[in-house]
Design a protein around this motif. Sequence first.
Motif, PDB file in Angstrom:
ATOM      1  N   LYS A  54      73.196  69.661 106.717  1.00  0.00           N
ATOM      2  CA  LYS A  54      72.710  70.591 107.871  1.00  0.00           C
ATOM      3  C   LYS A  54      72.747  69.871 109.289  1.00  0.00           C
ATOM      4  O   LYS A  54      72.303  70.437 110.226  1.00  0.00           O
ATOM      5  CB  LYS A  54      71.295  70.996 107.544  1.00  0.00           C
ATOM      6  N   PHE A  55      73.081  68.364 109.255  1.00  0.00           N
ATOM      7  CA  PHE A  55      72.822  67.684 110.641  1.00  0.00           C
ATOM      8  C   PHE A  55      73.970  67.928 111.377  1.00  0.00           C
ATOM      9  O   PHE A  55      75.362  68.583 110.773  1.00  0.00           O
ATOM     10  CB  PHE A  55      73.243  66.145 110.158  1.00  0.00           C
ATOM     11  N   GLU A  56      73.765  67.882 112.621  1.00  0.00           N
ATOM     12  CA  GLU A  56      74.915  68.280 113.634  1.00  0.00           C
ATOM     13  C   GLU A  56      76.389  67.542 113.221  1.00  0.00           C
ATOM     14  O   GLU A  56      77.367  67.808 113.595  1.00  0.00           O
ATOM     15  CB  GLU A  56      74.354  67.775 115.109  1.00  0.00           C
ATOM     16  N   ASP A  57      76.085  66.123 112.898  1.00  0.00           N
ATOM     17  CA  ASP A  57      77.495  65.552 112.684  1.00  0.00           C
ATOM     18  C   ASP A  57      77.656  65.954 111.330  1.00  0.00           C
ATOM     19  O   ASP A  57      77.303  65.753 110.291  1.00  0.00           O
ATOM     20  CB  ASP A  57      77.136  63.942 112.533  1.00  0.00           C
ATOM     21  N   GLN A  58      79.318  66.436 111.204  1.00  0.00           N
ATOM     22  CA  GLN A  58      79.774  67.071 110.166  1.00  0.00           C
ATOM     23  C   GLN A  58      80.293  66.050 109.303  1.00  0.00           C
ATOM     24  O   GLN A  58      80.661  66.074 108.201  1.00  0.00           O
ATOM     25  CB  GLN A  58      80.951  67.993 110.771  1.00  0.00           C
ATOM     26  N   TYR A  98      81.177  65.278  94.542  1.00  0.00           N
ATOM     27  CA  TYR A  98      80.802  64.565  95.735  1.00  0.00           C
ATOM     28  C   TYR A  98      80.636  65.664  96.955  1.00  0.00           C
ATOM     29  O   TYR A  98      79.566  65.113  97.707  1.00  0.00           O
ATOM     30  CB  TYR A  98      81.696  63.373  96.036  1.00  0.00           C
ATOM     31  N   LYS A  99      81.340  66.664  97.001  1.00  0.00           N
ATOM     32  CA  LYS A  99      81.144  67.559  97.922  1.00  0.00           C
ATOM     33  C   LYS A  99      79.875  68.452  98.069  1.00  0.00           C
ATOM     34  O   LYS A  99      79.215  68.576  98.633  1.00  0.00           O
ATOM     35  CB  LYS A  99      82.469  68.634  98.183  1.00  0.00           C
ATOM     36  N   SER A 100      79.644  68.668  96.583  1.00  0.00           N
ATOM     37  CA  SER A 100      78.521  69.546  96.656  1.00  0.00           C
ATOM     38  C   SER A 100      77.261  68.987  96.463  1.00  0.00           C
ATOM     39  O   SER A 100      76.246  69.286  96.867  1.00  0.00           O
ATOM     40  CB  SER A 100      78.630  70.037  95.075  1.00  0.00           C
ATOM     41  N   HIS A 101      77.353  67.377  96.142  1.00  0.00           N
ATOM     42  CA  HIS A 101      76.163  66.544  96.161  1.00  0.00           C
ATOM     43  C   HIS A 101      75.261  66.359  97.491  1.00  0.00           C
ATOM     44  O   HIS A 101      74.314  66.076  97.693  1.00  0.00           O
ATOM     45  CB  HIS A 101      76.537  65.187  95.778  1.00  0.00           C
ATOM     46  N   ARG A 102      76.218  66.732  98.718  1.00  0.00           N
ATOM     47  CA  ARG A 102      75.708  66.728 100.144  1.00  0.00           C
ATOM     48  C   ARG A 102      74.390  67.834 100.295  1.00  0.00           C
ATOM     49  O   ARG A 102      73.451  67.729 100.813  1.00  0.00           O
ATOM     50  CB  ARG A 102      76.519  67.063 101.070  1.00  0.00           C
TER      51      ARG A 102
END
Length: 233
Positions: free
Chosen positions: A43-47, A74-78
């Motif tokens: 959810k951070f501004e930095d993608q 790895y993608k879902s872990h964010r």
Amino acid sequence: MYVNHPNITLPDNNDTIVWKYLDMSKFLDMLLSQQLFMSRSDKFEDQYEGTFSEPTYEEIKKIAANNPKFLDYYKSHREKVVISSWHINEYESFAMWQIFTQNTEGLAIQTTIGRLKEALLPESQTEQYIGAVNYIDYKKEFIPFEDMFFPFLFKRKSFQYEREIRIISDVSANGMKIDNGLKVDVNLNQLIEKIYIHPKSENWYKNLVIQLVSKLGFDFEIEKSDLESDILI
């Protein structure tokens, strides 16, 4: 609860000064809840948060060729990692005031790495780690991926000015579903050493902050920012 992590680096000196710049609404929410908000990493501004550099991604793609779920994990872990960002600096930062406070009614919390560690309470649902962010060239440099926290402790060199320390937590083991973030219990008297008022704020605003803090039962030291001191000729 703060837990030392063998793979996460942090300045050795617990007296290292760190700051958090925030607006009044977020500060009040912290005081009323006596909790620290940790934002979901995606959810951070930095993608690029929680993603890999190009050399690392190429390596992961080779592994994922025979195991597609590896990359999907790895993608879902964010979505399962939450972060609270702090800024290392011996002094106030004019740039941080500009970036993280939208108007003249912002505040800055001053504390130390040692106080951060002690302020995180053991009753928390999750374990918290504290680490320094590494700034690298994402086109050339490799991010290790043997530890699940590593992607969240690297950022592009263009963010070096942030000099960031992160409180970081992984909620995967708890089976928690989080939306924008997670609040964790903290000892605010331990967390907050001093509060600085926005350099462009009026005196009435400083008095308002003093009154609010007092009415809520806290006695933090409150200062007007040093950046607006009188000019001596």
